[in-house]
Design a protein around this motif. Structure first.
Motif: not given
Length: 400
Positions: A21-22, A24, A79-80, A82, A113, A115, A282
């Motif tokens: 879901k994330s 990096i 989803v994030d 980063i 989303r 970040n 992640f």
């Protein structure tokens, strides 16, 4: 891959896994600071030297396609993403806008989303406008007031980064910046006074503070743990802050470490990566498109986080099936017997994965911070338990 798989222990293949879901994304592989504890530049894995200085827009486009593919396959609406590094803001706002546009164009079926994590030295009004335009939320890395920050967080010429970082702190804590501020990451320094550190950061009213234990393991012990693992200097440091923070009513600042312990004690099933036994959801993508496991594993041995995959030839479902990722999805199976028998393992999760490593035992050791974690958990949960026990008495007095 055999060495890596054996270090993580046997992984059963039938376990249901959780999608990522994330993401990096190491959009920059270089940094303008030379923090002496940095896991990317100052530890066992030096693969950053092989990476392009920034992620190309072609790579970003393919990354977007893979994220969209993964989201559709697993029914993820959001989803994030980063923005990470290195220092992502070194790349300039024009590039960051182009990257966001490229990824968005190739993720039509999922909401991104945005970040990021920054050391603050390049945070300007132009960056803040970018955050407003793209609804980006940045976390700020800062260890405390000047003396605490400058012991470790200096540039490549040994000069202080404090003034620039504090400028970013003031911008993010202001009216325009606050909606785009994720909080503060601060690495614990035993030489710093915990209450002074907390008072300084609290003065800016960050939405959250995450006090990080310095990365280390059994073959590379962290400061204060060099000769013995039985002492609890980090627990004592954190508990000095806990005693103040816990009595604050209301509590406007989330201190993630305390909130995770309390939440897991009260029955929560989710927490941040360092706590609990929930699957890690992640994945890391390097600037060349290489898909890697959690990047803090770079402190253990060269290649520790390499999966042998990239976004051009592999899907994120391929990464989910790799032994290293499955190890983080099946945390219970990677624990040693000491941790399995421990009565606080549901809260501590056996300790953060890299901090359990040794060449001899892989990741099935206790954490180098085991004694600290045990004391912290017992004191925090004991305090909460006393408060909960007092509630019926207080309710009875009010009823009379």
């Amino acid at each position: 891959m055999g060495e890596v798989a054996s270090a993580f222990g046997g992984i059963a293949r039938e376990t249901v896994v959780e999608p990522f879901k994330s993401f990096i994304c190491k959009v920059a592989s270089r940094c303008n600071l030379d923090c002496d504890y940095c896991y990317v530049y100052h530890h066992a894995d030096q693969s950053w030297r092989e990476q392009p200085q920034r992620m190309s827009l072609d790579t970003a486009a393919q990354l977007g396609r893979r994220i969209n593919e993964h989201a559709v396959a697993h029914g993820l609406a959001r989803v994030d993403f980063i923005l990470h590094g290195g220092e992502p803001l070194m790349l300039g706002v024009d590039y960051l806008r182009a990257l966001c546009e490229t990824v968005t164009r190739h993720t039509p079926d999922v909401r991104i989303r945005w970040n990021g994590q920054t050391n603050g030295t390049e945070f300007t009004d132009e960056v803040l406008k970018f955050c407003e335009d793209w609804d980006v939320c940045f976390g700020l890395s800062l260890d405390g007031p000047r003396a605490a920050n400058d012991r470790h967080r200096v540039d490549h010429a040994g000069r202080s980064s404090f003034d620039q970082a504090e400028r970013a702190l003031r911008m993010l804590s202001g009216e325009r910046g606050r909606p785009h501020w994720g909080g503060v990451l601060a690495v614990i320094d035993l030489e710093s006074d915990p209450l002074e550190t907390y008072a300084y950061l609290r003065g800016f009213q960050p939405p959250s503070i995450d006090f990080l234990l310095p990365l280390g393991h059994h073959d590379m012990r962290p400061p204060g743990k060099e000769t013995s693992l039985t002492g609890t200097p980090y627990a004592d440091w954190l508990l000095a802050i806990f005693e103040v923070w816990y009595q604050e009513r209301p509590q406007p600042i989330r201190i993630r470490r305390f909130r995770d312990v309390i939440g897991l004690y009260l029955g929560a099933t989710r927490s941040s990566e360092e706590w609990g036994l929930q699957p890690v959801d992640f994945i890391v993508v390097e600037s060349n498109g290489e898909i890697q496991a959690v990047d803090t594993l770079k402190v253990t041995y060269p290649g520790a986080c390499r999966l042998g995959m990239d976004v051009f030839g592999h899907s994120f479902d391929d990464a989910l099936a790799s032994p290293m990722v499955r190890a983080r999805q099946e945390n219970w199976r990677t624990l040693g017997e000491t941790c399995r028998r421990c009565d606080v393992v549901r809260i501590c999760g056996g300790g953060y994965f890299p901090q359990r490593y040794s060449r001899e035992g892989g990741f099935q050791n206790i954490s180098v911070y085991c004694a600290d974690l045990m004391k912290l958990i017992r004191v925090v949960t004991g305090t909460v338990r006393q408060d909960l026990a007092a509630l019926p008495r207080q309710a009875g007095r009010r009823a009379r």
